[in-house]
Scaffold this motif. Structure first.
Motif, PDB file in Angstrom:
ATOM      1  N   GLY A 124       0.721  -1.000  -0.006  1.00 41.03           N
ATOM      2  CA  GLY A 124       0.225  -0.138  -0.135  1.00 41.03           C
ATOM      3  C   GLY A 124       0.918   1.213   0.097  1.00 41.03           C
ATOM      4  O   GLY A 124       0.497   2.212  -1.037  1.00 41.03           O
ATOM      5  N   VAL A 125       1.811   1.359   0.842  1.00 31.53           N
ATOM      6  CA  VAL A 125       2.787   2.502   0.928  1.00 31.53           C
ATOM      7  C   VAL A 125       3.398   2.591  -0.544  1.00 31.53           C
ATOM      8  O   VAL A 125       3.719   3.750  -0.793  1.00 31.53           O
ATOM      9  N   SER A 126       3.864   1.338  -0.948  1.00 29.85           N
ATOM     10  CA  SER A 126       4.791   1.630  -1.985  1.00 29.85           C
ATOM     11  C   SER A 126       4.006   2.184  -3.313  1.00 29.85           C
ATOM     12  O   SER A 126       4.597   2.929  -4.043  1.00 29.85           O
ATOM     13  N   LEU A 127       2.840   1.947  -3.435  1.00 26.39           N
ATOM     14  CA  LEU A 127       1.870   2.309  -4.623  1.00 26.39           C
ATOM     15  C   LEU A 127       1.708   3.713  -4.116  1.00 26.39           C
ATOM     16  O   LEU A 127       1.784   4.792  -5.135  1.00 26.39           O
ATOM     17  N   LEU A 128       1.223   4.187  -2.961  1.00 24.30           N
ATOM     18  CA  LEU A 128       1.184   5.507  -2.762  1.00 24.30           C
ATOM     19  C   LEU A 128       2.516   6.276  -2.875  1.00 24.30           C
ATOM     20  O   LEU A 128       2.539   7.608  -3.451  1.00 24.30           O
ATOM     21  N   PHE A 129       3.480   5.925  -2.633  1.00 22.00           N
ATOM     22  CA  PHE A 129       4.926   6.389  -2.798  1.00 22.00           C
ATOM     23  C   PHE A 129       5.219   6.746  -4.195  1.00 22.00           C
ATOM     24  O   PHE A 129       5.423   7.811  -4.488  1.00 22.00           O
ATOM     25  N   GLU A 130       4.945   5.758  -5.106  1.00 22.27           N
ATOM     26  CA  GLU A 130       5.132   5.743  -6.630  1.00 22.27           C
ATOM     27  C   GLU A 130       4.034   6.783  -7.204  1.00 22.27           C
ATOM     28  O   GLU A 130       4.369   7.692  -8.014  1.00 22.27           O
ATOM     29  N   LEU A 131       2.908   6.843  -6.620  1.00 20.95           N
ATOM     30  CA  LEU A 131       1.843   7.899  -6.966  1.00 20.95           C
ATOM     31  C   LEU A 131       2.522   9.368  -6.628  1.00 20.95           C
ATOM     32  O   LEU A 131       2.224  10.112  -7.598  1.00 20.95           O
ATOM     33  N   PHE A 132       2.887   9.506  -5.605  1.00 29.79           N
ATOM     34  CA  PHE A 132       3.280  10.880  -5.174  1.00 29.79           C
ATOM     35  C   PHE A 132       4.693  11.015  -6.129  1.00 29.79           C
ATOM     36  O   PHE A 132       4.640  12.293  -6.346  1.00 29.79           O
ATOM     37  N   VAL A 133       5.442  10.368  -6.302  1.00 30.61           N
ATOM     38  CA  VAL A 133       6.674  10.615  -7.053  1.00 30.61           C
ATOM     39  C   VAL A 133       6.024  11.000  -8.541  1.00 30.61           C
ATOM     40  O   VAL A 133       6.672  12.048  -9.173  1.00 30.61           O
ATOM     41  N   SER A 134       5.452  10.234  -9.185  1.00 32.19           N
ATOM     42  CA  SER A 134       5.085  10.225 -10.581  1.00 32.19           C
ATOM     43  C   SER A 134       3.984  11.703 -10.636  1.00 32.19           C
ATOM     44  O   SER A 134       3.929  11.967 -11.581  1.00 32.19           O
ATOM     45  N   GLY A 135       3.055  11.851  -9.706  1.00 33.14           N
ATOM     46  CA  GLY A 135       1.980  12.821 -10.004  1.00 33.14           C
ATOM     47  C   GLY A 135       2.316  14.016  -9.201  1.00 33.14           C
ATOM     48  O   GLY A 135       1.679  14.962  -9.587  1.00 33.14           O
ATOM     49  N   VAL A 136       3.258  13.910  -8.219  1.00 37.33           N
ATOM     50  CA  VAL A 136       3.421  15.213  -7.441  1.00 37.33           C
ATOM     51  C   VAL A 136       4.953  15.832  -7.784  1.00 37.33           C
ATOM     52  O   VAL A 136       5.071  16.881  -8.410  1.00 37.33           O
ATOM     53  N   LEU A 137       5.951  14.929  -7.728  1.00 36.19           N
ATOM     54  CA  LEU A 137       7.401  15.385  -7.920  1.00 36.19           C
ATOM     55  C   LEU A 137       7.610  15.528  -9.480  1.00 36.19           C
ATOM     56  O   LEU A 137       8.421  16.183  -9.567  1.00 36.19           O
ATOM     57  N   ARG A 138       7.231  14.353  -9.953  1.00 36.57           N
ATOM     58  CA  ARG A 138       7.462  14.293 -11.555  1.00 36.57           C
ATOM     59  C   ARG A 138       8.868  14.219 -11.933  1.00 36.57           C
ATOM     60  O   ARG A 138       9.257  14.897 -12.892  1.00 36.57           O
ATOM     61  N   ASP A 139       9.539  13.623 -11.102  1.00 32.96           N
ATOM     62  CA  ASP A 139      10.894  13.378 -11.432  1.00 32.96           C
ATOM     63  C   ASP A 139      11.584  12.288 -10.551  1.00 32.96           C
ATOM     64  O   ASP A 139      10.917  11.699  -9.809  1.00 32.96           O
ATOM     65  N   ARG A 140      12.765  11.888 -10.976  1.00 32.90           N
ATOM     66  CA  ARG A 140      13.386  10.536  -9.980  1.00 32.90           C
ATOM     67  C   ARG A 140      13.854  11.182  -8.711  1.00 32.90           C
ATOM     68  O   ARG A 140      14.081  12.350  -8.641  1.00 32.90           O
ATOM     69  N   LEU A 141      13.634  10.152  -8.077  1.00 33.39           N
ATOM     70  CA  LEU A 141      13.858  10.593  -6.343  1.00 33.39           C
ATOM     71  C   LEU A 141      15.079   9.800  -5.881  1.00 33.39           C
ATOM     72  O   LEU A 141      15.133   8.674  -6.046  1.00 33.39           O
ATOM     73  N   LEU A 142      15.669  10.502  -5.205  1.00 32.79           N
ATOM     74  CA  LEU A 142      17.138   9.981  -4.616  1.00 32.79           C
ATOM     75  C   LEU A 142      16.786   9.432  -3.325  1.00 32.79           C
ATOM     76  O   LEU A 142      15.768  10.055  -2.547  1.00 32.79           O
ATOM     77  N   PRO A 143      17.373   8.399  -2.721  1.00 33.87           N
ATOM     78  CA  PRO A 143      17.155   8.105  -1.426  1.00 33.87           C
ATOM     79  C   PRO A 143      17.740   9.159  -0.393  1.00 33.87           C
ATOM     80  O   PRO A 143      18.613   9.987  -0.815  1.00 33.87           O
ATOM     81  N   PHE A 144      17.010   9.104   0.689  1.00 36.32           N
ATOM     82  CA  PHE A 144      17.476  10.054   1.767  1.00 36.32           C
ATOM     83  C   PHE A 144      18.952   9.709   2.176  1.00 36.32           C
ATOM     84  O   PHE A 144      19.750  10.633   2.537  1.00 36.32           O
ATOM     85  N   PHE A 145      19.091   8.675   2.223  1.00 36.00           N
ATOM     86  CA  PHE A 145      20.381   8.126   2.786  1.00 36.00           C
ATOM     87  C   PHE A 145      20.817   7.102   1.531  1.00 36.00           C
ATOM     88  O   PHE A 145      20.120   6.179   1.482  1.00 36.00           O
ATOM     89  N   GLY A 146      21.879   7.456   1.107  1.00 32.38           N
ATOM     90  CA  GLY A 146      22.340   6.519  -0.207  1.00 32.38           C
ATOM     91  C   GLY A 146      23.231   5.318   0.332  1.00 32.38           C
ATOM     92  O   GLY A 146      23.520   5.103   1.599  1.00 32.38           O
ATOM     93  N   GLN A 147      23.710   4.552  -0.713  1.00 35.26           N
ATOM     94  CA  GLN A 147      24.430   3.297  -0.732  1.00 35.26           C
ATOM     95  C   GLN A 147      25.863   3.783  -0.248  1.00 35.26           C
ATOM     96  O   GLN A 147      26.665   4.858  -0.624  1.00 35.26           O
ATOM     97  N   PRO A 148      26.526   3.313   0.914  1.00 31.01           N
ATOM     98  CA  PRO A 148      27.963   3.829   1.315  1.00 31.01           C
ATOM     99  C   PRO A 148      28.785   3.701   0.009  1.00 31.01           C
ATOM    100  O   PRO A 148      28.873   2.729  -0.782  1.00 31.01           O
ATOM    101  N   GLY A 149      29.655   4.657   0.038  1.00 33.97           N
ATOM    102  CA  GLY A 149      30.795   4.764  -1.092  1.00 33.97           C
ATOM    103  C   GLY A 149      30.267   5.015  -2.594  1.00 33.97           C
ATOM    104  O   GLY A 149      31.145   4.918  -3.305  1.00 33.97           O
ATOM    105  N   VAL A 150      29.196   5.585  -2.576  1.00 30.65           N
ATOM    106  CA  VAL A 150      28.676   5.956  -3.853  1.00 30.65           C
ATOM    107  C   VAL A 150      28.641   7.415  -3.884  1.00 30.65           C
ATOM    108  O   VAL A 150      28.175   8.222  -3.161  1.00 30.65           O
ATOM    109  N   ASP A 151      29.153   7.997  -4.967  1.00 32.29           N
ATOM    110  CA  ASP A 151      29.168   9.735  -5.169  1.00 32.29           C
ATOM    111  C   ASP A 151      27.742  10.095  -5.755  1.00 32.29           C
ATOM    112  O   ASP A 151      27.329   9.785  -6.809  1.00 32.29           O
ATOM    113  N   TYR A 152      27.192  10.842  -4.964  1.00 30.44           N
ATOM    114  CA  TYR A 152      25.685  11.185  -5.341  1.00 30.44           C
ATOM    115  C   TYR A 152      25.546  12.611  -5.602  1.00 30.44           C
ATOM    116  O   TYR A 152      24.730  13.370  -5.763  1.00 30.44           O
TER     117      TYR A 152
END
Length: 441
Positions: A124-152
């Motif tokens: 349920g939260v996953s579907l709402l999350f994807e709806l928010f990203v595509s319907g409101v943000l309309r752009d790719r979303l980075l994680p709040f905390f990324g994978q260690p060792g990756v340059d963001y």
């Protein structure tokens, strides 16, 4: 507190969510929060095991499980990366302690209820999350905390594989795939498959049984889970669906067989059908891979497997040392495999990963663990209920749960290494322990 229903439900749901959707914790709140939470849950799990020490013990644990854990611990003495092995053993024991606590403390009905609630929340939260990203943000979303060792730092150059959401909900009828709160389409698709299994068993259960749900809401969630599988477009999950469906049909046919001869006929026909299916896959593998949307190299997996096999052959007997998920800062994982610019932290095949880490000896022990759990789960599902001689034999739907969960995990293990970490290892331990204890409900 052991008898407090709120504590029992709350603890089981929190552990199950952390095992199933640990990526959501890590992407939203970071590794330090996730580490603190898992340690806290493990302390509670250890306390529960201590309170119930009379109900379990080394003698009550499956021998293949104990042998596998002993071999993994011993591997630190010959490990190529002893520090990484120590860390891998620490995380493995965290998973095992929580899994054994769930197996000993809760009935199958309680676990079914907890799984149902957690999977509803995740989907349920996953579907709402994807709806928010595509319907409101309309752009790719980075994680709040990324994978260690990756340059963001450079947003435009970040591979889609590292995005929390790729903003593809409205493109699912094209090439788009949703990733949900776990940040990975394959992971979300597999959780949706587990949801289909759990929701179906809940619908098939008697309304008087714990874990059963109303037919209306159960059907709604079952449809949402099936839709999520379609929107993740995971070839691995598609094959797992086929495997689970085939095993379910065979199990139901065996249940309906009234005589031993009837069961033998079902088993014989099943062997012929499986052999024919394998032959057809070998003959038409190119066409089937194209139908599943996979390239000839299985989306880069053949290259990964070749490198892992080469390493395994260098230490064939006992392997390079246990590590579970690969540690990115240790040799040889630091530059072993990159795909689409992302460092890979698994072999994308459980069996190759075990052979690489613990050698042929470890592979045999692990196969014995999985095989014994599968056999006992099968017996758990198809053995006739112990009733009075003149009473009708009525099987419970919930007795199918361990078998179908394990079959899904085994199919997934051919393309992912989840069976040796997080929910994969946890469910393997739960099934092995509870079927060893002959707990039917």
């Amino acid at each position: 507190m052991l008898e407090n229903p709120r504590f029992r439900l709350g603890f089981s749901m929190l552990v199950l969510f952390t095992l199933l959707a640990g990526d959501a914790w890590r992407l939203a709140l970071g590794w330090w929060f996730f580490g603190a939470l898992t340690i806290a849950l493990t302390l509670v799990a250890a306390w529960l095991l201590w309170l119930q020490r009379a109900r379990w013990g080394v003698g009550g644990m499956p021998l293949p499980l104990l042998t596998f854990l002993a071999l993994a611990m011993a591997s630190i003495f010959w490990s190529h990366y002893p520090g990484a092995t120590a860390l891998g053993l620490f995380t493995t024991w965290i998973i095992v302690i929580n899994a054994v606590a769930l197996a000993v403390t809760f009935t199958w009905a309680e676990l079914l209820r907890g799984l149902g609630l957690v999977l509803r929340f995740v989907l349920g939260v996953s579907l709402l999350f994807e709806l928010f990203v595509s319907g409101v943000l309309r752009d790719r979303l980075l994680p709040f905390f990324g994978q260690p060792g990756v340059d963001y730092e450079s947003y435009d150059r970040i591979p889609g594989m590292l995005m929390w959401s790729r903003n593809e909900l409205f493109d699912v009828f094209g090439d788009g795939r949703i990733q949900g709160i776990v940040g990975n389409a394959n992971s979300l698709g597999f959780l949706a498959l587990l949801a289909v299994i759990v929701f179906s068993i809940q619908l098939a259960s008697s309304r008087r049984q714990p874990g059963a749900v109303s037919r209306r809401w159960g059907t709604v969630w079952l449809v949402l889970a099936a839709a999520t599988i379609l929107m993740t477009k995971s070839a691995t999950v598609t094959l797992a669906v086929v495997g689970v469906a085939a095993v379910l049909v065979i199990a139901l046919m065996v249940r309906r067989a009234r005589t031993a001869r009837g069961r033998l006929v079902v088993y014989g026909a099943s062997v012929v059908a499986v052999a024919a299916s394998v032959t057809a896959f070998i003959v038409f593998r190119a066409e089937l891979l194209e139908l599943l949307g996979k390239s000839a190299d299985l989306t880069g997996r053949l290259g990964i497997w070749a490198k892992v096999i080469d390493l395994a052959q260098q230490r064939p007997a006992f392997g390079w040392g246990w590590v579970s998920y690969w540690v990115p800062w240790a040799d040889p994982f630091d530059d072993l495999v990159f795909r689409s610019g992302v460092r890979q932290l698994q072999a994308h095949n459980t069996w190759l990963d075990v052979a690489f880490q613990l050698g042929l000896v470890g592979l045999i022990v692990f196969a014995a663990l999985v095989g014994a759990a599968l056999v006992k789960a099968w017996q758990h599902a198809v053995d006739r209920p112990q009733k009075a001689p003149d009473a009708p034999q009525r099987y419970s739907a919930i007795t199918l749960l361990p078998l179908l969960l394990l079959v899904a995990l085994v199919v997934q293990s051919l393309a992912e290494s989840r069976l040796i970490t997080e929910y994969g290892l946890a469910f393997l331990v739960i099934v092995a322990v509870k079927t060893k204890r002959r707990e039917l409900l």
